[in-house]
Design a protein around this motif. Structure first.
Motif, PDB file in Angstrom:
ATOM      1  N   ALA A  77      75.005  93.118 -44.748  1.00 61.89           N
ATOM      2  CA  ALA A  77      76.017  92.672 -45.699  1.00 61.89           C
ATOM      3  C   ALA A  77      76.795  91.478 -45.162  1.00 61.89           C
ATOM      4  O   ALA A  77      77.108  90.537 -45.905  1.00 61.89           O
ATOM      5  N   ALA A  78      77.103  91.492 -43.852  1.00 63.53           N
ATOM      6  CA  ALA A  78      77.857  90.388 -43.264  1.00 63.53           C
ATOM      7  C   ALA A  78      77.084  89.081 -43.361  1.00 63.53           C
ATOM      8  O   ALA A  78      77.645  88.028 -43.733  1.00 63.53           O
ATOM      9  N   VAL A  79      75.794  89.119 -43.042  1.00 65.03           N
ATOM     10  CA  VAL A  79      74.972  87.909 -43.130  1.00 65.03           C
ATOM     11  C   VAL A  79      74.872  87.443 -44.579  1.00 65.03           C
ATOM     12  O   VAL A  79      75.016  86.242 -44.876  1.00 65.03           O
ATOM     13  N   ALA A  80      74.644  88.383 -45.504  1.00 63.48           N
ATOM     14  CA  ALA A  80      74.515  88.017 -46.914  1.00 63.48           C
ATOM     15  C   ALA A  80      75.795  87.375 -47.445  1.00 63.48           C
ATOM     16  O   ALA A  80      75.749  86.383 -48.183  1.00 63.48           O
ATOM     17  N   VAL A  81      76.940  87.921 -47.063  1.00 69.31           N
ATOM     18  CA  VAL A  81      78.220  87.375 -47.535  1.00 69.31           C
ATOM     19  C   VAL A  81      78.499  86.017 -46.908  1.00 69.31           C
ATOM     20  O   VAL A  81      78.921  85.072 -47.597  1.00 69.31           O
ATOM     21  N   LEU A  82      78.254  85.875 -45.603  1.00 73.04           N
ATOM     22  CA  LEU A  82      78.525  84.606 -44.935  1.00 73.04           C
ATOM     23  C   LEU A  82      77.695  83.472 -45.525  1.00 73.04           C
ATOM     24  O   LEU A  82      78.208  82.380 -45.788  1.00 73.04           O
ATOM     25  N   VAL A  83      76.414  83.730 -45.740  1.00 75.13           N
ATOM     26  CA  VAL A  83      75.570  82.681 -46.309  1.00 75.13           C
ATOM     27  C   VAL A  83      75.969  82.403 -47.752  1.00 75.13           C
ATOM     28  O   VAL A  83      75.951  81.257 -48.215  1.00 75.13           O
ATOM     29  N   ARG A  84      76.368  83.455 -48.501  1.00 76.69           N
ATOM     30  CA  ARG A  84      76.790  83.228 -49.883  1.00 76.69           C
ATOM     31  C   ARG A  84      78.065  82.407 -49.939  1.00 76.69           C
ATOM     32  O   ARG A  84      78.239  81.564 -50.822  1.00 76.69           O
ATOM     33  N   LEU A  85      78.974  82.625 -48.989  1.00 79.94           N
ATOM     34  CA  LEU A  85      80.163  81.784 -48.902  1.00 79.94           C
ATOM     35  C   LEU A  85      79.779  80.332 -48.653  1.00 79.94           C
ATOM     36  O   LEU A  85      80.357  79.408 -49.239  1.00 79.94           O
ATOM     37  N   ALA A  86      78.799  80.133 -47.781  1.00 77.30           N
ATOM     38  CA  ALA A  86      78.356  78.775 -47.495  1.00 77.30           C
ATOM     39  C   ALA A  86      77.724  78.127 -48.722  1.00 77.30           C
ATOM     40  O   ALA A  86      77.914  76.936 -48.995  1.00 77.30           O
ATOM     41  N   LEU A  87      76.985  78.911 -49.493  1.00 76.44           N
ATOM     42  CA  LEU A  87      76.318  78.353 -50.675  1.00 76.44           C
ATOM     43  C   LEU A  87      77.305  77.978 -51.773  1.00 76.44           C
ATOM     44  O   LEU A  87      76.956  77.213 -52.681  1.00 76.44           O
ATOM     45  N   ALA A  88      78.531  78.504 -51.713  1.00 73.34           N
ATOM     46  CA  ALA A  88      79.547  78.104 -52.687  1.00 73.34           C
ATOM     47  C   ALA A  88      79.882  76.623 -52.549  1.00 73.34           C
ATOM     48  O   ALA A  88      80.491  76.034 -53.447  1.00 73.34           O
ATOM     49  N   GLU A  89      79.494  76.014 -51.433  1.00 69.87           N
ATOM     50  CA  GLU A  89      79.725  74.580 -51.238  1.00 69.87           C
ATOM     51  C   GLU A  89      79.083  73.753 -52.340  1.00 69.87           C
ATOM     52  O   GLU A  89      79.635  72.747 -52.777  1.00 69.87           O
ATOM     53  N   GLN A  90      77.910  74.179 -52.795  1.00 68.42           N
ATOM     54  CA  GLN A  90      77.211  73.396 -53.813  1.00 68.42           C
ATOM     55  C   GLN A  90      77.877  73.511 -55.170  1.00 68.42           C
ATOM     56  O   GLN A  90      78.056  72.523 -55.873  1.00 68.42           O
ATOM     57  N   THR A  91      78.236  74.746 -55.568  1.00 66.39           N
ATOM     58  CA  THR A  91      78.802  74.955 -56.898  1.00 66.39           C
ATOM     59  C   THR A  91      80.243  74.492 -56.992  1.00 66.39           C
ATOM     60  O   THR A  91      80.680  74.049 -58.056  1.00 66.39           O
ATOM     61  N   PHE A  92      80.987  74.590 -55.906  1.00 67.62           N
ATOM     62  CA  PHE A  92      82.388  74.163 -55.940  1.00 67.62           C
ATOM     63  C   PHE A  92      82.599  72.821 -55.253  1.00 67.62           C
ATOM     64  O   PHE A  92      83.172  71.903 -55.828  1.00 67.62           O
ATOM     65  N   GLY A  93      82.114  72.693 -54.007  1.00 67.85           N
ATOM     66  CA  GLY A  93      82.457  71.547 -53.196  1.00 67.85           C
ATOM     67  C   GLY A  93      81.901  70.228 -53.682  1.00 67.85           C
ATOM     68  O   GLY A  93      82.637  69.285 -53.982  1.00 67.85           O
ATOM     69  N   ALA A  94      80.574  70.129 -53.763  1.00 72.58           N
ATOM     70  CA  ALA A  94      79.949  68.856 -54.118  1.00 72.58           C
ATOM     71  C   ALA A  94      80.330  68.421 -55.533  1.00 72.58           C
ATOM     72  O   ALA A  94      80.662  67.258 -55.771  1.00 72.58           O
ATOM     73  N   VAL A  95      80.300  69.360 -56.471  1.00 72.51           N
ATOM     74  CA  VAL A  95      80.652  69.019 -57.849  1.00 72.51           C
ATOM     75  C   VAL A  95      82.129  68.654 -57.951  1.00 72.51           C
ATOM     76  O   VAL A  95      82.509  67.720 -58.657  1.00 72.51           O
ATOM     77  N   GLY A  96      82.987  69.396 -57.230  1.00 71.94           N
ATOM     78  CA  GLY A  96      84.408  69.062 -57.236  1.00 71.94           C
ATOM     79  C   GLY A  96      84.681  67.691 -56.639  1.00 71.94           C
ATOM     80  O   GLY A  96      85.538  66.948 -57.133  1.00 71.94           O
ATOM     81  N   LEU A  97      83.952  67.333 -55.591  1.00 69.25           N
ATOM     82  CA  LEU A  97      84.110  66.015 -54.980  1.00 69.25           C
ATOM     83  C   LEU A  97      83.749  64.915 -55.965  1.00 69.25           C
ATOM     84  O   LEU A  97      84.491  63.931 -56.124  1.00 69.25           O
ATOM     85  N   LEU A  98      82.631  65.078 -56.656  1.00 63.97           N
ATOM     86  CA  LEU A  98      82.202  64.052 -57.607  1.00 63.97           C
ATOM     87  C   LEU A  98      83.113  64.008 -58.827  1.00 63.97           C
ATOM     88  O   LEU A  98      83.287  62.941 -59.437  1.00 63.97           O
ATOM     89  N   ALA A  99      83.692  65.139 -59.184  1.00 59.15           N
ATOM     90  CA  ALA A  99      84.596  65.156 -60.342  1.00 59.15           C
ATOM     91  C   ALA A  99      85.844  64.323 -60.098  1.00 59.15           C
ATOM     92  O   ALA A  99      86.501  63.893 -61.063  1.00 59.15           O
ATOM     93  N   LEU A 100      86.204  64.084 -58.831  1.00 59.13           N
ATOM     94  CA  LEU A 100      87.355  63.235 -58.541  1.00 59.13           C
ATOM     95  C   LEU A 100      87.166  61.822 -59.075  1.00 59.13           C
ATOM     96  O   LEU A 100      88.146  61.121 -59.348  1.00 59.13           O
ATOM     97  N   SER A 101      85.908  61.402 -59.222  1.00 64.19           N
ATOM     98  CA  SER A 101      85.605  60.076 -59.754  1.00 64.19           C
ATOM     99  C   SER A 101      85.469  60.085 -61.265  1.00 64.19           C
ATOM    100  O   SER A 101      85.084  59.064 -61.856  1.00 64.19           O
ATOM    101  N   GLY A 102      85.736  61.216 -61.908  1.00 67.86           N
ATOM    102  CA  GLY A 102      85.636  61.298 -63.355  1.00 67.86           C
ATOM    103  C   GLY A 102      84.233  61.546 -63.861  1.00 67.86           C
ATOM    104  O   GLY A 102      83.975  61.386 -65.057  1.00 67.86           O
ATOM    105  N   LEU A 103      83.314  61.944 -62.976  1.00 70.08           N
ATOM    106  CA  LEU A 103      81.935  62.188 -63.397  1.00 70.08           C
ATOM    107  C   LEU A 103      81.804  63.575 -64.001  1.00 70.08           C
ATOM    108  O   LEU A 103      82.541  64.500 -63.660  1.00 70.08           O
ATOM    109  N   ASN A 104      80.833  63.735 -64.919  1.00 68.76           N
ATOM    110  CA  ASN A 104      80.540  65.054 -65.479  1.00 68.76           C
ATOM    111  C   ASN A 104      79.051  65.323 -65.358  1.00 68.76           C
ATOM    112  O   ASN A 104      78.317  64.563 -64.717  1.00 68.76           O
ATOM    113  N   ASN A 105      78.599  66.392 -65.975  1.00 69.30           N
ATOM    114  CA  ASN A 105      77.207  66.821 -65.800  1.00 69.30           C
ATOM    115  C   ASN A 105      76.191  65.769 -66.213  1.00 69.30           C
ATOM    116  O   ASN A 105      75.069  65.744 -65.698  1.00 69.30           O
ATOM    117  N   ASP A 106      76.541  64.917 -67.145  1.00 69.08           N
ATOM    118  CA  ASP A 106      75.584  63.901 -67.590  1.00 69.08           C
ATOM    119  C   ASP A 106      75.266  62.895 -66.487  1.00 69.08           C
ATOM    120  O   ASP A 106      74.250  62.207 -66.549  1.00 69.08           O
TER     121      ASP A 106
END
Length: 521
Positions: free
Chosen positions: A292-321
């Motif tokens: 469970a610890a390994v599964a949770v730690l890696v899942r926390l790391a994978l949140a970088e893609q859904t939150f981090g990268a998209v949030g960073l690009l959204a600062l420039s006013g970009l959207n899914n298109d």
């Protein structure tokens, strides 16, 4: 037709509710594989469309961002608890029949939302989607089992859990204007099409029959009645915390306390049962806690893609298109990661595959940590592709490893394992976004203060620049905060890899000395 099958003893299912696995002609195997692909995408695409468009969807429905966050929270809570019901129900009625009922309910909710769009209807659709996704993911695995020869069937488990992960990246490839048609009825129409397509596929190519038994017990429903609202409270607090802020809304604390209390009562109730749904003694053992610890730690790391990268690009006013090419690369990398996992999968190699996935994720997060205010999607192709590859390489082997440990215990541990894996991935993903979002907010405030303090107090020109370019200052601080989050993710992934390497070294050390004549076991 099922009556045309001729079964041998080797074709019998291992677990109640699972279908028989008779030999099939190559054409039928291909049909089963294509159906599995369709079901896997249908499992998560609908929620992916909502989660990746939450910001614009909130405006279209007249919602605040915090209200719209309930959509994902409801989905996660129902999906995390679904297997408590579904695994028992599939043993009693068969998983295709149970999933058909869920698909019909999902379609009915989508029809209501198409006819009369409303927030309450949207929440209902998300609840039905969360329940249905659990059934469709199981069916994806079963259809892949039918498609593969006996020697390759363990790979069906890995591939069956990876295919639904393609839903969110695919959702980012659909143009926003398609979804926003007629007050977001376009989104509801697509969500209606998904369960109807899955129903058509199940009718056109049914699974072989399965073994049935009377699985339900009265006290099962008390566990479910306690755990579901507990999960709703916990997921709601995680979704709202970083938006309303944890210390500014006292009711968030009440929700967290209520969620912990109800979940704790469910676990105490299970611990006192003779035939429980959840094998708590096994779940709290060292092996499963490490899993469970390994599964949770890696899942926390994978949140970088859904939150981090998209949030960073959204600062420039970009959207899914503007993300189509980026997530096209991510999809390709995920397919390559799934193929790599399948080609290299051996039971003894599973921990090393997860270790490799953690290192790949760490590399991708470290590359993202060098972002600047001018960073665009093109600069993230490599890093996000690494994260997509790591996701696919991680999910399958992790599930197969845990499943192999569960199989050693027997069929009565199946519910416990599936619920554990579901909670670590679904609630873990929500918790990861909450954690990273909160840290980004705190770090952004810190960097704003640091950047402002660099300006001389008596410099009138600097003060004027600060007033006129406040947005630029905030953006620079936000980018730096995202970089801090990316470094944290890289550290978590490296910590996970080090933990797995340590466990493997300890296992090898014990095996070496236990087999030595000087050190008898």
């Amino acid at each position: 037709m099922p009556s045309a099958y001729q079964f041998s003893p080797d074709d019998a299912p291992r677990f109640p509710g699972s279908p028989y696995t008779p030999p099939h002609a190559p054409q039928r195997r291909l049909a089963y594989a294509l159906t599995a692909l369709l079901l896997g995408i249908c499992a998560t695409l609908g929620n992916g469309l909502v989660s990746v468009n939450t910001g614009v969807l909130a405006g279209g429905l007249g919602l605040y961002s915090a209200e719209a966050a309930w959509l994902n929270a409801v989905y996660v809570a129902f999906n995390a608890c679904a297997n408590l019901v579904l695994i028992r129900a599939r043993s009693r009625f068969g998983i295709p029949e149970v999933t058909r009922v869920l698909l019909l309910a999902y379609a009915a909710c989508a029809v209501i939302q198409v006819a009369r769009p409303a927030f309450a209807g949207a929440l209902l659709v998300r609840a039905a989607s969360g329940l249905t996704a659990a059934g469709l993911t199981t069916l994806t695995i079963y259809y892949l089992v039918q498609a593969l020869p006996p020697a390759k069937r363990p790979a069906a488990l890995a591939l069956g859990i990876v295919l639904p992960q393609f839903g969110p990246p695919l959702a980012r490839l659909l143009p926003v204007e398609w979804l926003a048609l007629a007050g977001w009825r376009g989104l509801s129409c697509i969500e209606l099409a998904l369960p109807l397509a899955a129903l058509a596929a199940l009718s056109a190519l049914p699974l072989p029959p399965s073994l049935r038994n009377a699985a339900f017990a009265r006290r099962d429903f008390l566990t479910i009645a306690l755990l579901l609202p507990g999960m709703l409270m916990l997921c709601g607090a995680l979704a709202q915390g970083r938006l309303l802020w944890w210390t500014d809304s006292p009711w968030l604390g009440a929700m967290l306390a209520g969620g912990v209390l109800l979940t704790g009562c469910a676990l105490v109730h299970e611990s006192r049962r003779r035939y429980p749904l959840l094998q708590l003694h096994w779940l709290t053992g060292p092996l499963m806690l490490r899993f469970a610890a390994v599964a949770v730690l890696v899942r926390l790391a994978l949140a970088e893609q859904t939150f981090g990268a998209v949030g960073l690009l959204a600062l420039s006013g970009l959207n899914n298109d503007q993300f189509h090419t980026l997530f096209g690369c991510v999809l390709g990398a995920m397919a390559l990661g799934a193929l790599t996992a399948l080609l290299t999968m051996r039971l003894q190699r599973l921990p090393w595959q997860v270790l490799a996935a953690a290192l790949v994720i760490a590399a991708g997060a470290w590359l993202d940590s060098r972002a600047g205010v001018l960073t665009g999607p093109e600069q993230l192709y490599l890093s996000q592709s690494l994260l997509g590859f790591g996701t696919a390489l991680f999910m399958g082997p992790t599930l197969v490893y845990g499943f192999s440990k569960m199989a050693e215990r027997g069929a009565d541990h199946l519910v416990s394992f599936v619920v554990l894996f579901s909670v670590t991935q679904n609630v873990g993903g929500l918790a990861g976004a909450a954690l990273l979002g909160s840290l980004q907010t705190v770090a952004a405030r810190y960097h704003v203060q640091q950047l402002a303090e660099r300006l001389p107090i008596g410099d009138i020109g600097a003060q004027l620049a600060l007033r006129t370019d406040g947005a630029g200052l905030l953006r620079e601080a936000s980018v730096r905060a995202f970089n801090d989050v990316f470094l944290l993710v890289a550290g978590l992934a490296l910590l996970t890899a080090a933990f797995i390497a340590l466990q493997q070294a300890r296992r090898a050390w014990r095996q070496r000395f236990s087999s030595s004549p000087e050190y008898p076991a």
